[in-house]
Motif scaffolding. Sequence first.
Motif, mmCIF file in Angstrom:
data_model
loop_
_atom_site.group_PDB
_atom_site.id
_atom_site.type_symbol
_atom_site.label_atom_id
_atom_site.label_comp_id
_atom_site.label_asym_id
_atom_site.label_seq_id
_atom_site.Cartn_x
_atom_site.Cartn_y
_atom_site.Cartn_z
ATOM 1 N N ASP A 8 57.521 82.952 75.127
ATOM 2 C CA ASP A 8 58.876 82.433 74.894
ATOM 3 C C ASP A 8 59.383 81.668 76.123
ATOM 4 O OD1 ASP A 8 61.176 81.973 73.504
ATOM 5 O OD2 ASP A 8 62.012 83.989 73.732
ATOM 6 N N THR A 9 58.535 80.786 76.642
ATOM 7 C CA THR A 9 58.893 80.086 77.879
ATOM 8 C C THR A 9 59.706 78.833 77.590
ATOM 9 O OG1 THR A 9 56.624 80.609 78.461
ATOM 10 C CG2 THR A 9 57.921 79.422 80.092
ATOM 11 N N LYS A 10 60.724 78.624 78.383
ATOM 12 C CA LYS A 10 61.556 77.429 78.275
ATOM 13 C C LYS A 10 61.483 76.676 79.614
ATOM 14 C CE LYS A 10 63.397 78.170 74.148
ATOM 15 N NZ LYS A 10 62.207 78.665 73.472
ATOM 16 N N PRO A 11 61.844 75.386 79.609
ATOM 17 C CA PRO A 11 61.728 74.600 80.855
ATOM 18 C C PRO A 11 62.460 75.237 82.040
ATOM 19 C CG PRO A 11 62.260 73.172 79.006
ATOM 20 C CD PRO A 11 62.293 74.568 78.480
ATOM 21 N N TYR A 12 63.643 75.847 81.775
ATOM 22 C CA TYR A 12 64.396 76.429 82.899
ATOM 23 C C TYR A 12 63.714 77.660 83.477
ATOM 24 C CZ TYR A 12 66.267 78.640 78.648
ATOM 25 O OH TYR A 12 66.386 79.248 77.432
ATOM 26 N N ASP A 13 62.869 78.354 82.677
ATOM 27 C CA ASP A 13 62.096 79.474 83.241
ATOM 28 C C ASP A 13 61.049 78.925 84.202
ATOM 29 O OD1 ASP A 13 63.143 81.615 81.592
ATOM 30 O OD2 ASP A 13 61.985 80.780 79.936
ATOM 31 N N LYS A 14 60.322 77.886 83.707
ATOM 32 C CA LYS A 14 59.200 77.349 84.475
ATOM 33 C C LYS A 14 59.661 76.892 85.853
ATOM 34 C CE LYS A 14 56.509 75.498 80.638
ATOM 35 N NZ LYS A 14 56.144 74.257 79.961
ATOM 36 N N THR A 15 60.820 76.221 85.905
ATOM 37 C CA THR A 15 61.306 75.655 87.166
ATOM 38 C C THR A 15 61.272 76.703 88.272
ATOM 39 O OG1 THR A 15 62.790 74.296 85.896
ATOM 40 C CG2 THR A 15 63.307 74.483 88.237
ATOM 41 N N GLU A 32 54.714 78.920 74.675
ATOM 42 C CA GLU A 32 56.045 78.711 74.086
ATOM 43 C C GLU A 32 56.427 79.749 73.034
ATOM 44 O OE1 GLU A 32 57.086 74.767 72.776
ATOM 45 O OE2 GLU A 32 56.293 73.936 74.649
ATOM 46 N N PRO A 33 55.479 80.200 72.170
ATOM 47 C CA PRO A 33 55.883 81.140 71.111
ATOM 48 C C PRO A 33 56.412 82.452 71.672
ATOM 49 C CG PRO A 33 53.682 80.310 70.712
ATOM 50 C CD PRO A 33 54.054 79.863 72.079
ATOM 51 N N LYS A 34 57.208 83.117 70.827
ATOM 52 C CA LYS A 34 57.667 84.463 71.194
ATOM 53 C C LYS A 34 56.496 85.424 71.062
ATOM 54 C CE LYS A 34 62.496 84.086 69.904
ATOM 55 N NZ LYS A 34 62.542 82.712 69.390
ATOM 56 N N LEU A 35 56.561 86.510 71.816
ATOM 57 C CA LEU A 35 55.543 87.546 71.702
ATOM 58 C C LEU A 35 55.828 88.409 70.475
ATOM 59 C CD1 LEU A 35 53.163 89.241 72.761
ATOM 60 C CD2 LEU A 35 54.770 90.413 74.286
ATOM 61 N N GLY A 36 54.792 88.682 69.704
ATOM 62 C CA GLY A 36 54.913 89.529 68.515
ATOM 63 C C GLY A 36 53.509 89.768 67.998
#
Length: 344
Positions: A8-15, A32-36
């Motif tokens: 569930d990674t978004k650009p603001y996490d990566k930064t 990118e996908p959520k964990l499940g």
Amino acid sequence: MRKICFFDTKPYDKTYFDLMKDDYGVQVEYFEPKLGKRTAFMAKGFEVVVAFVNDSIDKETIDILYENGTRLIAMRCAGYNNVDFKAAYGKIHIVRVPEYSPYAVAEHAMALLLSLNRKIHRAYIRTRDFNFSLNGLTGFDLHKKTMGVIGTGKIGRVFIDICKGFGMKVIAYDPYPNKDFDINYVSLNELFEESDIISLHCPLTKDTFHMINSDTISKMKDGVYIINTSRGALVDSEALLEALKAEKLGGACLDVYEEETDLFYEDMSYVVIHDDILARIISMPNVIVTSHQAFLTKEALQNIAETTLSNCREYFDNKPLNNEVCYQCGKGDKCIRENNKRCF
Ligand code: NAD
């Protein structure tokens, strides 16, 4: 090389994680996908998995991760109601970020209240269209109003200080009152009956599930405002909608929603929304919904990255896991972390 994968990674996490990963000597892969249960296979070969608030870390997911070699799930958040701790116990350690910025969340709660009460969200749209009418924009002074705060942990206490700065009377409920702070504790019933505004700052547990429901709403003053920046399922959304329609509630500020998992954090603007309750709640003029963004400040993101990577380093270095949680935590003799330095 120590390898970590993110869900569930978004650009603001990566930064923020990209800035620090070399200092912690880890190689990072972002998914990118959520964990499940359907995506857990992606973590094959990763001993450490980093997850977030809307990932579904149920028994099936945990079993797949464990079979594929995962031994630590590092939650990059404070809450952990989405983790099946019993299923994880003895197999996968769970760590979290207990505190990253209580200010971020408390300030967002107040921002929502100020915006909704003073109709800033509506005024902004009007003036962009050169509509300078004030009709329908009347708010009320927060000064001398009674704020009821449920949960006086880190965020609740910062929020109380902010409210006191506005000259509000603050009352609070917490089953574990904090005697070190000057807080006027009352019973939950008194809080429901006396508050002009109620703000939720407690965790989601089986005791707090739907604590705002038709019965508790009926005890509240007419015109009360509800602020929820904690977890969606603290509020029975159907009861909230009914109370808004009946004009029992004056307004609602919601950063979280009980069925947010498949919607929040995604651009759904081109999709037909099938959740009629959320659609109707959002359509109300006296509601503001934000997409679980109360944590989203530079300071919080930096602290989240630092603590998450430090949690992972403790695991890789076989050190005590300072931020580990399990279902035995705090349960007297059953909690072995104090001697063992890890939960199992
Ligand atoms: P905390 O652990 O410091 O405080 C939680 C408080 O709630 C504690 O004082 C605890 O005694 C109290 N509590 C427990 N059960 C209760 C009950 N039945 N009724 C009333 N109070 C109860 O946690 P915190 O850091 O202040 O965070 C509070 C909540 O905020 C978290 O559980 C999380 O769900 C939420 N949160 C939301 C965001 C966001 O972005 N919207 C970000 C961080 C945290």
